[in-house]
Design a protein around this motif. Structure first.
Motif, short mmCIF file in Angstrom:
data_model
loop_
_atom_site.label_atom_id
_atom_site.label_comp_id
_atom_site.label_asym_id
_atom_site.label_seq_id
_atom_site.Cartn_x
_atom_site.Cartn_y
_atom_site.Cartn_z
N PRO A 110 4.90 -2.35 6.51
CA PRO A 110 6.38 -2.27 6.46
C PRO A 110 6.85 -1.00 5.75
CG PRO A 110 5.64 -4.49 5.90
CD PRO A 110 4.41 -3.63 5.98
N GLY A 111 7.95 -0.45 6.25
CA GLY A 111 8.43 0.82 5.74
C GLY A 111 8.68 0.85 4.25
N ILE A 112 9.29 -0.19 3.72
CA ILE A 112 9.62 -0.22 2.28
C ILE A 112 8.35 -0.27 1.44
CG2 ILE A 112 9.88 -2.74 2.31
CD1 ILE A 112 11.89 -0.25 0.18
N ILE A 113 7.34 -1.03 1.91
CA ILE A 113 6.07 -1.10 1.19
C ILE A 113 5.38 0.26 1.23
CG2 ILE A 113 3.85 -2.25 1.05
CD1 ILE A 113 6.27 -4.05 0.47
N SER A 114 5.40 0.88 2.41
CA SER A 114 4.78 2.20 2.55
C SER A 114 5.46 3.23 1.65
CB SER A 114 4.87 2.65 4.02
OG SER A 114 4.46 3.98 4.17
N ALA A 115 6.78 3.19 1.59
CA ALA A 115 7.52 4.17 0.77
C ALA A 115 7.21 3.99 -0.71
CB ALA A 115 9.02 4.01 1.02
N ILE A 116 7.17 2.75 -1.18
CA ILE A 116 6.85 2.49 -2.59
C ILE A 116 5.43 2.96 -2.91
CG2 ILE A 116 6.50 0.67 -4.30
CD1 ILE A 116 8.74 -0.89 -2.92
N ALA A 117 4.49 2.66 -2.00
CA ALA A 117 3.11 3.06 -2.21
C ALA A 117 2.98 4.58 -2.27
CB ALA A 117 2.23 2.49 -1.11
N PHE A 118 3.66 5.27 -1.36
CA PHE A 118 3.62 6.73 -1.37
C PHE A 118 4.22 7.29 -2.65
CE2 PHE A 118 3.20 6.72 3.39
CZ PHE A 118 2.04 7.47 3.42
N ARG A 119 5.29 6.68 -3.12
CA ARG A 119 5.95 7.18 -4.34
C ARG A 119 5.02 7.02 -5.55
NH1 ARG A 119 11.11 8.88 -6.09
NH2 ARG A 119 10.78 9.52 -8.24
#
Length: 261
Positions: A110-119
């Motif tokens: 999921p996009g939100i999970i991916s974004a948090i992980a990348f951050r």
């Protein structure tokens, strides 16, 4: 009974078309409203909002910034994705399924999970928020789409052509450049356009990894905080026309190349 099914399917189809396109049409129309607020009735019309888009230096700068990120992330994802697709499709080896699963995994998260992980990972690596971090995140997210499209094209490549090139003395690299790569051009172009549009429209990863300069989706989100206005509709309409134009051109160009090949 068959006629009734056709009528039912036709009704469902046109209902879906209306569901998709009516909001877009309303968005475009509201950009012509001569008022600070959107909504009906529209008592007067104006082109000022659309003209203002091309006079607004902040919007133009954001357009350029978003397009630069989209182009650079697309180049990275196409290079990595094409290499992975050729590796996975050309030979059988131990761990192939694992590599394929890891290659397509970013598209399933999921996009939100991916974004948090990348951050979190970017902070751990010491990568500052900004263009570099956004390009990296967009490229990783887009690689699976390149892999799947190129692998599908590779599966239809006649093996006899590569074998003939090898019999004539070409080494694997030359055979790839002369036979495989030209055959993959339509798939690579199609995947490139898809990744370009995905990156240009990406909000979540751009929001979490962006610095002080926003991308276009982030700018529109910031403008929405102060209320919906025809200015936002005009900006969104210009972006819609731009992306739709690129998509239509790519579809026709790819179709023509497939016919020629």
């Amino acid at each position: 009974m068959f006629r009734g099914n056709r009528i039912l399917l036709g009704c469902v189809y046109w209902a879906f078309v209306l569901y998709v396109f009516v909001p877009l049409i309303l968005m475009v129309i509201m950009g012509f409203k001569d008022s600070r607020f959107i909504g009906f009735p529209i008592r007067s019309w104006t082109l000022d909002w659309y003209i203002g888009v091309f006079k607004n230096t902040e919007v133009l700068s954001t357009f350029s910034y978003s397009l630069t990120i989209a182009v650079l992330s697309t180049l990275v994802s196409v290079l990595v994705g094409t290499w992975l697709a050729v590796l996975l499709e050309s030979r059988k080896f131990t761990g192939r399924a694992v590599i394929f699963g890891l290659a397509v995994l970013p598209a399933l998260v999921p996009g939100i999970i991916s974004a948090i992980a990348f951050r979190i990972y970017a902070r751990w690596l010491g990568i500052e928020p900004g263009m570099g971090a956004i390009i990296w995140a967009h490229a990783v997210h887009n690689v699976p789409f390149v892999v799947l499209v190129v692998m599908a094209r590779l599966s239809t490549l006649p093996k006899s052509q590569i074998e003939a090139a090898r019999d004539l003395g070409a080494d694997p690299f030359v055979a790839f450049l002369r036979i495989t790569l030209p055959y993959l051009v339509p798939a690579i172009l199609g995947a490139s356009i898809f990744c370009l549009l995905l990156s240009f429209d990406d909000f979540v990863r751009s929001f979490f990894l962006g610095g002080y300069e926003p991308t276009l989706p982030v700018l529109i989100f910031a403008m929405l905080r102060s209320g919906m206005s025809p200015e936002i509709n005009a900006i969104a309409t210009v972006a819609l026309i731009l992306t739709a134009g690129i998509g239509i051109w790519a579809e026709r160009f790819t179709r023509r190349m497939k016919k020629e090949s």
